[in-house]
Design an enzyme around this catalytic site. Sequence first.
Site, PDB file in Angstrom:
ATOM      1  N   LYS A 167      62.783   4.053 -10.252  1.00 56.91           N
ATOM      2  CA  LYS A 167      62.715   2.594 -10.031  1.00 56.91           C
ATOM      3  C   LYS A 167      63.738   2.175  -8.962  1.00 56.91           C
ATOM      4  CE  LYS A 167      61.594  -1.647 -10.238  1.00 56.91           C
ATOM      5  NZ  LYS A 167      62.621  -2.589 -10.272  1.00 56.91           N
TER       6      LYS A 167
ATOM      7  N   HIS B   9      62.306   3.047  -5.688  1.00 57.68           N
ATOM      8  CA  HIS B   9      61.260   2.041  -5.424  1.00 57.68           C
ATOM      9  C   HIS B   9      61.898   0.816  -4.773  1.00 57.68           C
ATOM     10  CE1 HIS B   9      59.355  -1.756  -6.582  1.00 57.68           C
ATOM     11  NE2 HIS B   9      58.192  -1.150  -6.502  1.00 57.68           N
TER      12      HIS B   9
END
Length: 469
Positions: free
Chosen positions: A173, A176
């Site tokens: 994440k 990301h």
Amino acid sequence: MGKSLARNFASKNIRTAVYNLPFKGEENVVADFVAQYSDSNFLSANDLPDFIQKLETPRCILLMIKSGDPVDEMIEKLLPHLDSGDMIIDAGNSLFKDTIRRFEDLKEEEIEFVGMGVSGGEEGALKGPSIMPAGSSFAERRLMPMLEKIAAQADGQPCVRWVGNDGAGHFIKMVHNGIEYADMQLLAEAYAIGKNVHNHSNSQIADELEQWKSTLHNSYLLDITIDILRYKENGESLLEQILDVAGHKGTGLWTVQEALSLGVPVPTIMAALNERILSGHGAREYPPSEGVPEGRGWNFHSNQTPPPVSPSEGGHVALGQCLGLFLLARLIALAEGFDLIKSAAKKYDWQIDMAAVAQLWRGGCIIRSDMLKLVIEAFEKEPDAPHLLATQTISDFIKNEIGDVSAPFGEIAKMGVPLPALSAAMNYYKTLNASYLSINLIQAQRDYFGAHTYRRLDDRDSAFHTEWK
Ligand code: 6PG
């Protein structure tokens, strides 16, 4: 986001109890929420012990709270009420190293801990986010059937994968978000070219970017950029009223810090972060002296945008001609992110399937884009490729669909508009493709002043030192 996730679970017939610590001003949050969505039959509680009491065992508790100390404090509050086999899921943007620590600590307490990246904002959380969970295989078996129900769908598959153990989900994440920073900055640079090179109105720029949608540029961030460019308040573009200083909550910084400590170059992501920081730098308060060239942007002294660049100066390079250039730069931002994931997987012993990561980013998350289809194909064909840009799929795409972008880049670069992410991406690309770098001079300099030695082209395995004077 917690409220949206709760509604999403409830809408999939997953019985959900909700609780919010009664901070000052938030005492009625739960009661109001439960009343507003009475159809969802949420279970609510008066206090934490009551909440825990209401859960089926083994319990499954999802935290959607601020990262850092609040997560540790919440775990501490929960622990005395939990039993062996209960599960805590941290769905916030936690630092993956904290997640590794919490995972180990809670293992000793026989509590399952799942660090789960969730992307998509409030709307995504409600309608289908992209989910990046990691933890034990026991937790995987228990949780995945529920997560598959609430995740976004793309290409006929749910955008959720069990990405590995302990901190892997929060790491992915974090990456990301690093890619998100780069992608956002690149779109801001396309806007700068339209505005400051061509003097186009925001709706003209939106029209030009609209053309990009029929290519692999098609993405959530492109869509929202077009919406923002078209948005008007009292007949005027709202964007022009927004102060040009960008904030950040830290995940981009973590990406860069971790990349540097793993020895992975992420220049495009780093340039995007730097630009946010530079935008708020105090030195921007001080105008350059009269006569000092200011670059092409808002003129500090007159607060006017400069006239459009004449064709002889390169003004003929329309945004449409930069399509391939920006496509390459956005691909490079992705390549940097995957390179970082690959190194981290090695260091932290995570078995990460790169194609699966690209697939779970195909829907629901902020960086969802058609370009990821190409990335999936590249990693499916070559799962162990040393680098995304080294795969046959990407090489063929660059050769056949993008071609040589040095001409438009050269034209734009001389216009004086700051293009930090685009330049960083192009330099990364050129460096990777250069047959020989001038970095030999760096080695010679290091050896000159510090006797750090160098290797020779004709003897790569030995160390040489020269008395240079
Ligand atoms: C998402 C977003 C979300 C948020 C980040 C970035 O995937 O839903 O990435 O996590 O937007 O916190 O915020 P900053 O730009 O403030 O760092």
